[in-house]
Design an enzyme around this catalytic site. Structure first.
Site, short mmCIF file in Angstrom:
data_model
loop_
_atom_site.label_atom_id
_atom_site.label_comp_id
_atom_site.label_asym_id
_atom_site.label_seq_id
_atom_site.Cartn_x
_atom_site.Cartn_y
_atom_site.Cartn_z
N HIS A 29 -53.82 49.97 75.97
CA HIS A 29 -52.83 51.06 76.00
C HIS A 29 -51.79 50.79 77.09
O HIS A 29 -50.59 50.93 76.88
CB HIS A 29 -53.51 52.40 76.34
CG HIS A 29 -54.44 52.92 75.29
ND1 HIS A 29 -55.74 53.26 75.57
CD2 HIS A 29 -54.26 53.18 73.98
CE1 HIS A 29 -56.32 53.72 74.47
NE2 HIS A 29 -55.45 53.68 73.48
N LYS A 53 -61.63 65.10 65.99
CA LYS A 53 -62.05 63.75 66.42
C LYS A 53 -63.25 63.74 67.36
O LYS A 53 -63.83 62.70 67.60
CB LYS A 53 -60.87 63.04 67.09
CG LYS A 53 -60.08 62.19 66.12
CD LYS A 53 -59.43 61.04 66.85
CE LYS A 53 -59.01 59.93 65.88
NZ LYS A 53 -58.46 58.77 66.58
N ARG A 102 -52.63 46.10 66.62
CA ARG A 102 -53.57 45.10 67.09
C ARG A 102 -53.81 44.02 66.05
O ARG A 102 -53.56 42.87 66.25
CB ARG A 102 -54.92 45.74 67.44
CG ARG A 102 -54.96 46.32 68.80
CD ARG A 102 -56.06 47.31 68.96
NE ARG A 102 -55.80 48.48 68.15
CZ ARG A 102 -56.48 49.61 68.25
NH1 ARG A 102 -57.47 49.71 69.08
NH2 ARG A 102 -56.16 50.63 67.50
N SER A 140 -60.62 51.87 72.42
CA SER A 140 -61.41 52.82 73.22
C SER A 140 -62.83 52.91 72.68
O SER A 140 -63.79 53.00 73.45
CB SER A 140 -60.77 54.21 73.17
OG SER A 140 -59.48 54.19 73.71
P1 ADP Z 1 -55.06 56.93 67.91
O1 ADP Z 1 -56.28 57.73 67.63
O2 ADP Z 1 -53.78 57.67 67.72
O3 ADP Z 1 -55.04 55.58 67.23
P2 ADP Z 1 -55.61 55.51 70.32
O4 ADP Z 1 -55.84 56.06 71.68
O5 ADP Z 1 -56.71 54.76 69.69
O6 ADP Z 1 -55.12 56.72 69.47
O7 ADP Z 1 -54.33 54.55 70.36
C1 ADP Z 1 -53.10 55.03 70.82
C2 ADP Z 1 -52.05 53.95 70.57
O8 ADP Z 1 -52.35 52.80 71.33
C3 ADP Z 1 -52.03 53.49 69.11
O9 ADP Z 1 -50.69 53.21 68.74
C4 ADP Z 1 -52.84 52.23 69.12
O10 ADP Z 1 -52.46 51.34 68.09
C5 ADP Z 1 -52.47 51.66 70.48
N1 ADP Z 1 -53.50 50.79 71.01
C6 ADP Z 1 -54.79 51.07 71.28
N2 ADP Z 1 -55.43 50.00 71.76
C7 ADP Z 1 -54.52 48.98 71.77
C8 ADP Z 1 -54.56 47.59 72.13
N3 ADP Z 1 -55.68 47.00 72.54
N4 ADP Z 1 -53.42 46.87 72.01
C9 ADP Z 1 -52.30 47.46 71.56
N5 ADP Z 1 -52.19 48.75 71.19
C10 ADP Z 1 -53.28 49.50 71.29
#
Ligand code: ADP
Length: 178
Positions: A29, A53, A102, A140
């Site tokens: 993130h 969620k 990703r 996460s």
């Molecule tokens: P959501 O439930 O909206 O996917 P996340 O917290 O999982 O929320 O992710 C928030 C944003 O961060 C999303 O756009 C996700 O693609 C991006 N993201 C999460 N992990 C990574 C990573 N390792 N590399 C790049 N982007 C990431």
């Protein structure tokens, strides 16, 4: 008119929202947030309140971790929102929604989401940032799974995030659900 909105002195500000669960914030993130902060005048990191969620961390805990993790970035603020991301973006006078990509597996979901958001509000563009290769597998949920089994997560999250993860799991309360 909605779009790039004028700042004082006739300049235009580029504002973006970076929505997500951030349960908890990872280096993946942060990589996206730091790179976006160089492209936009202001970034609102937006923690989605989505009771469906069943997150491990409360909204307040996630906000606090994100605030600490992004404290070195002057043009980044952290907020929470519920409802549609496009409505939140419009409310913040943002021109863009930033999403991280990703793997190919992210693509179909993000493609549909971006298409729906465009139909809901064509003034807000979705901007995709490719993950850096180091974090291409990082999520996460994977971090929560490793932490729940006592594994070392220091490569993927800030030390205080790791501490909170271990503390949650040692209380026997948390489970990886997202
Ligand atoms: P959501 O439930 O909206 O996917 P996340 O917290 O999982 O929320 O992710 C928030 C944003 O961060 C999303 O756009 C996700 O693609 C991006 N993201 C999460 N992990 C990574 C990573 N390792 N590399 C790049 N982007 C990431």
């Amino acid at each position: 008119m909605f779009g790039f909105f004028p700042a004082q002195g006739g300049l235009t500000l580029k504002i973006a929202v970076c929505p997500g669960s951030f349960d908890p914030v990872t280096f993946g993130h942060l990589d996206i947030i730091e790179r976006s902060a160089k492209l936009f005048d202001h970034i609102y990191i937006a923690v989605l309140q989505n009771p469906g969620k069943m997150p491990l961390f409360s909204v307040e805990e996630r906000l606090a971790m994100l605030e600490r993790a992004s404290s070195h970035l002057d043009n980044v603020s952290v907020e929470t929102f519920s409802g549609l991301t496009v409505d939140y973006a419009q409310h913040k006078q943002a021109n863009a929604i930033i999403r991280g990509l990703r793997a190919v597996t992210d693509f179909e979901f993000e493609f549909k989401l971006a298409a729906m958001n465009r139909q809901l509000n064509s003034h807000v563009e979705t901007v995709f940032m490719m993950t850096c290769s180091e974090y291409s597998f990082l999520s996460s949920s994977a971090v929560k799974e490793v932490a729940s089994m006592g594994g070392d997560v220091s490569r993927w999250v800030e030390p205080y995030v790791a501490e909170q993860l271990y503390s949650k799991f040692s209380q026997g309360r948390g489970e990886s659900r997202t």
